[in-house]
Design a protein around this motif. Structure first.
Motif, mmCIF file in Angstrom:
data_model
loop_
_atom_site.group_PDB
_atom_site.id
_atom_site.type_symbol
_atom_site.label_atom_id
_atom_site.label_comp_id
_atom_site.label_asym_id
_atom_site.label_seq_id
_atom_site.Cartn_x
_atom_site.Cartn_y
_atom_site.Cartn_z
ATOM 1 N N CYS A 54 0.763 -1.240 0.066
ATOM 2 C CA CYS A 54 0.072 -0.233 -0.032
ATOM 3 C C CYS A 54 0.930 1.386 0.039
ATOM 4 O O CYS A 54 2.186 1.198 -0.031
ATOM 5 C CB CYS A 54 -1.013 -0.135 1.201
ATOM 6 N N LEU A 55 0.203 2.358 0.107
ATOM 7 C CA LEU A 55 0.917 3.607 -0.270
ATOM 8 C C LEU A 55 0.289 4.660 0.781
ATOM 9 O O LEU A 55 -0.967 4.872 0.709
ATOM 10 C CB LEU A 55 0.770 4.404 -1.600
ATOM 11 N N ILE A 56 1.381 5.202 1.764
ATOM 12 C CA ILE A 56 0.826 6.196 2.668
ATOM 13 C C ILE A 56 1.275 7.379 2.215
ATOM 14 O O ILE A 56 2.423 7.575 1.982
ATOM 15 C CB ILE A 56 1.423 5.638 4.035
ATOM 16 N N PHE A 81 -4.696 0.320 -6.656
ATOM 17 C CA PHE A 81 -3.363 0.247 -5.716
ATOM 18 C C PHE A 81 -3.938 1.144 -4.533
ATOM 19 O O PHE A 81 -4.284 2.427 -4.460
ATOM 20 C CB PHE A 81 -2.268 1.037 -6.063
ATOM 21 N N PRO A 82 -3.974 0.576 -3.188
ATOM 22 C CA PRO A 82 -4.475 1.018 -2.161
ATOM 23 C C PRO A 82 -3.850 2.324 -1.492
ATOM 24 O O PRO A 82 -2.555 2.013 -1.290
ATOM 25 C CB PRO A 82 -4.538 -0.092 -1.126
ATOM 26 N N ILE A 83 -4.364 3.374 -1.202
ATOM 27 C CA ILE A 83 -3.652 4.499 -0.648
ATOM 28 C C ILE A 83 -4.310 4.845 0.611
ATOM 29 O O ILE A 83 -5.608 4.908 0.661
ATOM 30 C CB ILE A 83 -3.893 5.723 -1.586
ATOM 31 N N SER A 100 -13.632 8.533 -2.942
ATOM 32 C CA SER A 100 -14.384 8.386 -4.200
ATOM 33 C C SER A 100 -13.675 7.914 -5.484
ATOM 34 O O SER A 100 -14.003 7.210 -6.276
ATOM 35 C CB SER A 100 -15.165 9.840 -4.634
ATOM 36 N N HIS A 101 -12.194 8.103 -5.138
ATOM 37 C CA HIS A 101 -11.224 7.790 -6.356
ATOM 38 C C HIS A 101 -10.430 6.467 -5.868
ATOM 39 O O HIS A 101 -9.658 6.257 -6.498
ATOM 40 C CB HIS A 101 -10.294 8.822 -6.644
ATOM 41 N N GLY A 102 -11.056 5.746 -4.591
ATOM 42 C CA GLY A 102 -10.430 4.582 -4.443
ATOM 43 C C GLY A 102 -9.586 4.621 -3.122
ATOM 44 O O GLY A 102 -8.875 3.554 -2.761
ATOM 45 N N ALA A 103 -9.364 5.621 -2.562
ATOM 46 C CA ALA A 103 -8.419 5.880 -1.281
ATOM 47 C C ALA A 103 -9.146 4.710 -0.204
ATOM 48 O O ALA A 103 -10.032 4.561 0.002
ATOM 49 C CB ALA A 103 -8.162 7.054 -0.836
ATOM 50 N N VAL A 104 -8.209 4.204 0.303
ATOM 51 C CA VAL A 104 -8.722 3.282 1.710
ATOM 52 C C VAL A 104 -9.315 4.155 2.792
ATOM 53 O O VAL A 104 -10.410 3.850 3.356
ATOM 54 C CB VAL A 104 -7.580 2.310 2.223
#
Length: 208
Positions: A54-56, A81-83, A100-104
């Motif tokens: 994931c990406l922080i 890709f999880p953010i 809304s654009h997929g961030a966790v």
């Protein structure tokens, strides 16, 4: 948890060097593999996004903001890709946009350590599942692309519920020819029933 940690790489992108260091130390102490970048451009140039994890991501950074990086990843086919967003300037509108654009999730700085740890675990789990699903779909597409035009015709009619005899009549070919093409297609796609065949075509957006 241990299985997730063996598979995953946690990326942290933030221009705050002290936060980078402290977050890296904290997550490594929990057993995660961590790599840090102090700007989004370096992350894009050096990271291998095909590795699960994931990406922080910080929101406000020079050269490229976190929001711009999220949009760029989405345009490059990495929307899955999880953010996890971190921001000292977050607001509800910004949080809603990123989610809304997929961030966790969206956490305000300084992030509560327990909330961050839970968010990382959740994000990695989501990422691995999505990555596995994406790989399966790519493999299925590769198999489908290996079919001949006639094999495609036959299996699409199978997915509509037609029998071999009805397909032979519809295509004006011999019954044995239909059986041959159907058998070849099933072998190439590695499915074992008409139901599995239909499911595969639906997944690919190829069902009639």
């Amino acid at each position: 948890m241990e299985d997730l940690q063996k598979q995953a790489l946690i990326r942290i992108v933030d221009d705050d060097e002290s936060l980078l260091f402290s977050t890296q130390i904290y997550l490594e102490a929990l057993g995660w593999k961590v790599v840090t970048y102090n700007n989004a451009v370096d992350f894009l140039n050096r990271d291998n996004l095909n590795l699960p994890g994931c990406l922080i991501l910080d929101v406000r950074m020079p050269r490229m903001t976190g929001l711009e990086l999220q949009e760029l990843l989405e345009s490059r086919g990495f929307a899955h890709f999880p953010i996890i967003f971190l921001s000292g300037h977050g607001d509800i509108e910004m949080a809603v946009h990123t989610m809304s654009h997929g961030a966790v999730t969206f956490l305000e700085k300084p992030a509560d350590p327990e909330k961050l740890a839970e968010a990382v675990k959740k994000a990695v789990s989501i990422g691995i599942k999505k990555g596995s699903a994406e790989k399966e779909l790519r493999d299925l597409r590769r198999k489908f692309n290996s079919l001949t035009p006639r094999e495609v015709e036959v299996i699409k009619l199978v997915s509509k519920g037609l029998s071999n005899k009805e397909i032979a009549e519809a295509l004006n070919v011999a019954l044995t020819t239909v059986k041959m093409h159907r058998g070849n297609a099933v072998d190439k796609l590695e499915v074992h029933s008409a139901a599995e065949l239909t499911k595969a075509l639906v997944s690919l957006g190829e069902a009639l």
